[in-house]
Design a protein around this motif. Structure first.
Motif, PDB file in Angstrom:
ATOM      1  N   GLU A 245      96.052  -4.221  97.319  1.00  0.00           N
ATOM      2  CA  GLU A 245      96.634  -2.592  96.937  1.00  0.00           C
ATOM      3  C   GLU A 245      95.460  -1.837  97.944  1.00  0.00           C
ATOM      4  OE1 GLU A 245      97.065   0.478  93.593  1.00  0.00           O
ATOM      5  OE2 GLU A 245      95.813  -1.307  93.300  1.00  0.00           O
ATOM      6  N   HIS A 246      96.353  -0.660  98.635  1.00  0.00           N
ATOM      7  CA  HIS A 246      95.368   0.465  99.060  1.00  0.00           C
ATOM      8  C   HIS A 246      95.979   1.557  98.496  1.00  0.00           C
ATOM      9  CE1 HIS A 246      91.753  -1.244 101.017  1.00  0.00           C
ATOM     10  NE2 HIS A 246      92.597  -1.964 101.943  1.00  0.00           N
ATOM     11  N   THR A 247      95.112   2.571  98.603  1.00  0.00           N
ATOM     12  CA  THR A 247      95.626   4.018  98.443  1.00  0.00           C
ATOM     13  C   THR A 247      96.014   4.752  99.843  1.00  0.00           C
ATOM     14  OG1 THR A 247      94.648   4.347  96.199  1.00  0.00           O
ATOM     15  CG2 THR A 247      94.965   6.419  97.437  1.00  0.00           C
ATOM     16  N   VAL A 248      96.945   5.223 100.086  1.00  0.00           N
ATOM     17  CA  VAL A 248      96.984   5.863 101.605  1.00  0.00           C
ATOM     18  C   VAL A 248      97.391   7.268 101.363  1.00  0.00           C
ATOM     19  CG1 VAL A 248      98.374   5.482 103.669  1.00  0.00           C
ATOM     20  CG2 VAL A 248      97.951   3.539 102.316  1.00  0.00           C
ATOM     21  N   ALA A 249      96.862   8.172 102.530  1.00  0.00           N
ATOM     22  CA  ALA A 249      97.216   9.718 102.285  1.00  0.00           C
ATOM     23  C   ALA A 249      98.165   9.640 103.638  1.00  0.00           C
ATOM     24  CB  ALA A 249      95.782  10.329 102.401  1.00  0.00           C
ATOM     25  N   ILE A 250      99.189  10.584 103.236  1.00  0.00           N
ATOM     26  CA  ILE A 250      99.843  10.962 104.661  1.00  0.00           C
ATOM     27  C   ILE A 250      99.772  12.301 104.970  1.00  0.00           C
ATOM     28  CG2 ILE A 250     102.421  11.094 105.608  1.00  0.00           C
ATOM     29  CD1 ILE A 250     102.955   9.203 102.956  1.00  0.00           C
ATOM     30  N   HIS A 251      99.286  12.942 105.910  1.00  0.00           N
ATOM     31  CA  HIS A 251      99.160  14.484 106.356  1.00  0.00           C
ATOM     32  C   HIS A 251      99.681  14.628 107.793  1.00  0.00           C
ATOM     33  CE1 HIS A 251      95.667  13.369 109.117  1.00  0.00           C
ATOM     34  NE2 HIS A 251      95.450  12.547 108.261  1.00  0.00           N
ATOM     35  N   GLU A 252      99.460  15.803 108.173  1.00  0.00           N
ATOM     36  CA  GLU A 252     100.391  16.135 109.315  1.00  0.00           C
ATOM     37  C   GLU A 252      99.836  15.452 110.417  1.00  0.00           C
ATOM     38  OE1 GLU A 252     102.605  18.189 109.786  1.00  0.00           O
ATOM     39  OE2 GLU A 252     102.637  19.525 107.776  1.00  0.00           O
ATOM     40  N   GLY A 253      98.669  14.916 110.489  1.00  0.00           N
ATOM     41  CA  GLY A 253      98.210  14.204 111.744  1.00  0.00           C
ATOM     42  C   GLY A 253      98.356  12.696 111.586  1.00  0.00           C
ATOM     43  N   GLY A 254      98.884  12.261 110.447  1.00  0.00           N
ATOM     44  CA  GLY A 254      99.179  10.760 110.397  1.00  0.00           C
ATOM     45  C   GLY A 254      98.623  10.016 109.238  1.00  0.00           C
ATOM     46  N   LEU A 255      98.376   9.047 109.287  1.00  0.00           N
ATOM     47  CA  LEU A 255      97.732   8.040 108.061  1.00  0.00           C
ATOM     48  C   LEU A 255      96.374   8.223 107.861  1.00  0.00           C
ATOM     49  CD1 LEU A 255     100.497   5.051 108.206  1.00  0.00           C
ATOM     50  CD2 LEU A 255     100.673   7.245 107.008  1.00  0.00           C
ATOM     51  N   TRP A 256      95.985   7.906 106.707  1.00  0.00           N
ATOM     52  CA  TRP A 256      94.594   7.482 106.491  1.00  0.00           C
ATOM     53  C   TRP A 256      94.249   6.641 105.088  1.00  0.00           C
ATOM     54  CZ3 TRP A 256      90.209  11.654 104.612  1.00  0.00           C
ATOM     55  CH2 TRP A 256      88.928  11.009 105.127  1.00  0.00           C
ATOM     56  N   VAL A 257      93.834   5.620 105.158  1.00  0.00           N
ATOM     57  CA  VAL A 257      93.871   4.662 104.103  1.00  0.00           C
ATOM     58  C   VAL A 257      92.337   5.143 103.237  1.00  0.00           C
ATOM     59  CG1 VAL A 257      94.004   2.204 103.161  1.00  0.00           C
ATOM     60  CG2 VAL A 257      94.917   2.814 105.459  1.00  0.00           C
ATOM     61  N   LEU A 258      92.822   5.621 102.097  1.00  0.00           N
ATOM     62  CA  LEU A 258      91.419   6.299 101.510  1.00  0.00           C
ATOM     63  C   LEU A 258      90.544   5.092 100.831  1.00  0.00           C
ATOM     64  CD1 LEU A 258      93.539   9.213  99.818  1.00  0.00           C
ATOM     65  CD2 LEU A 258      92.281   9.198 102.161  1.00  0.00           C
ATOM     66  N   THR A 259      90.923   3.798 100.702  1.00  0.00           N
ATOM     67  CA  THR A 259      90.056   3.029 100.094  1.00  0.00           C
ATOM     68  C   THR A 259      89.654   1.913 101.060  1.00  0.00           C
ATOM     69  OG1 THR A 259      92.280   1.995  99.324  1.00  0.00           O
ATOM     70  CG2 THR A 259      91.000   3.305  97.688  1.00  0.00           C
ATOM     71  N   ALA A 260      89.757   2.179 102.328  1.00  0.00           N
ATOM     72  CA  ALA A 260      89.461   1.298 103.200  1.00  0.00           C
ATOM     73  C   ALA A 260      88.181   1.867 104.002  1.00  0.00           C
ATOM     74  CB  ALA A 260      90.423   0.848 104.344  1.00  0.00           C
ATOM     75  N   ARG A 261      87.146   1.423 104.221  1.00  0.00           N
ATOM     76  CA  ARG A 261      86.087   1.979 104.961  1.00  0.00           C
ATOM     77  C   ARG A 261      86.199   2.349 106.297  1.00  0.00           C
ATOM     78  NH1 ARG A 261      81.891   1.350 101.750  1.00  0.00           N
ATOM     79  NH2 ARG A 261      81.514  -0.375 100.220  1.00  0.00           N
ATOM     80  N   ASP A 262      87.312   1.551 106.911  1.00  0.00           N
ATOM     81  CA  ASP A 262      87.642   2.253 108.459  1.00  0.00           C
ATOM     82  C   ASP A 262      88.465   3.145 108.356  1.00  0.00           C
ATOM     83  OD1 ASP A 262      89.103   0.284 107.832  1.00  0.00           O
ATOM     84  OD2 ASP A 262      88.734  -0.465 110.017  1.00  0.00           O
ATOM     85  N   GLY A 263      89.226   3.473 106.991  1.00  0.00           N
ATOM     86  CA  GLY A 263      90.422   4.220 107.092  1.00  0.00           C
ATOM     87  C   GLY A 263      91.661   3.461 107.408  1.00  0.00           C
ATOM     88  N   GLY A 264      91.479   2.096 107.540  1.00  0.00           N
ATOM     89  CA  GLY A 264      92.552   1.191 107.876  1.00  0.00           C
ATOM     90  C   GLY A 264      92.766   1.109 109.404  1.00  0.00           C
ATOM     91  N   HIS A 265      91.615   1.641 110.162  1.00  0.00           N
ATOM     92  CA  HIS A 265      91.767   1.270 111.651  1.00  0.00           C
ATOM     93  C   HIS A 265      92.061  -0.141 112.148  1.00  0.00           C
ATOM     94  CE1 HIS A 265      89.990   0.742 115.581  1.00  0.00           C
ATOM     95  NE2 HIS A 265      90.340   1.862 115.918  1.00  0.00           N
TER      96      HIS A 265
END
Length: 281
Positions: A245-265
């Motif tokens: 599982e990961h928590t993911v934010a969706i914003h105007e600029g795209g995705l950001w995985v909030l619980t991954a250190r690299d943001g999911g990069h």
């Protein structure tokens, strides 16, 4: 099962607080992973996570939630989710799923991992890998999705493709009773995020949505039951299960995985998707 409640849309400032909570969760899971060796008890793992969360000035999302008695869930082998830490010790070859949530200034983040201990059955290693991969495929689907249930469709397709893995004894089962969810000012919010392709397309994907994506996959049938403790969920057929599982934010600029250190990069780059952090960590 699919919630029709209003979906909470987060501001940038609220997502940044959730990112802080997400990094606490990442720290706690890293500490549990480092400590997980044959012979350690699941309650000791809970204590390690609780200490990390407290040291960060955060609070555990799980402790006291509907009466849940611990800071993390530790589910072993045929336990799918919600295993209560206790005196049980993990052993070589075990498949151990750990779910953790943290709260910072009233905002939640939630993540889970599965660890396969040394001397494992190669089929269990494959199960862990395909579950994690399916999670990332589901997250990647958000990049271009118009409707949320594209996530479940991507997870189902990923698992189906992995059914040809040389270590697979039979097709993998996707647990349906337990799904991902919205998250923010509460740990569980609308909308539900199924791990399979539903008949409808789901709500529209919009900036400000934050969701926890969490496939639970088994080496056998997808059916489950709840144990006498009213929490621990096990497979009906005794097949082993994995949970990521990961928590993911969706914003105007795209995705950001909030619980991954690299943001999911790294894992999203493998899938042709770029992450869009909101601030430098």
């Amino acid at each position: 099962m699919f919630r029709r409640d209003r979906i909470e849309l987060k501001s940038i400032e609220e997502m940044l607080l959730m990112r802080r909570a997400g990094l606490v969760v990442a720290d706690a899971l890293d500490a549990v992973r480092a400590a997980m060796v044959p012979g350690i008890s699941t309650v000791a793992l809970d204590g390690i996570a609780a200490e990390v969360i407290a040291r960060a000035g955060a609070a555990p999302s799980f402790l006291g939630y509907q009466g849940y008695p611990a800071s993390i869930c530790v589910s072993v082998n045929d336990e799918v989710v919600h295993g209560i830490p206790g005196a049980r010790t993990v052993a070589a070859g075990d498949v151990v799923s750990v779910d953790c949530g943290a709260i910072v200034d009233g905002w939640h983040a939630d993540a889970a991992m599965t660890v396969v201990l040394p001397d494992a059955d190669p089929a269990d290693v494959a199960l862990c890998e395909i579950t994690e991969s399916a999670m990332w495929d589901g997250i990647a689907a958000l990049q271009s999705a118009e409707r949320l249930h594209a996530v479940g469709a991507a997870i189902e397709a990923s698992v189906a493709e992995s059914g040809t893995h040389p270590e697979a004894e039979r097709p993998y089962g996707i647990v349906r009773e337990y799904v991902g969810h919205g998250i923010g000012s509460a740990m569980h919010q609308a909308p539900d995020v199924p791990n399979y392709r539903p008949r409808d397309r789901g709500p529209r994907v919009r900036p400000g949505m934050c969701v926890a994506i969490e496939p639970m996959i088994t080496r056998g049938e997808p059916y489950t039951q709840v144990c006498e403790d009213d929490w621990t969920v096990v497979t009906d057929d005794g097949a082993r299960a994995a949970h990521w599982e990961h928590t993911v934010a969706i914003h105007e600029g795209g995705l950001w995985v909030l619980t991954a250190r690299d943001g999911g990069h790294d894992r999203l780059a493998e899938r042709g998707v770029s992450v869009a952090p909101l601030a430098v960590d």
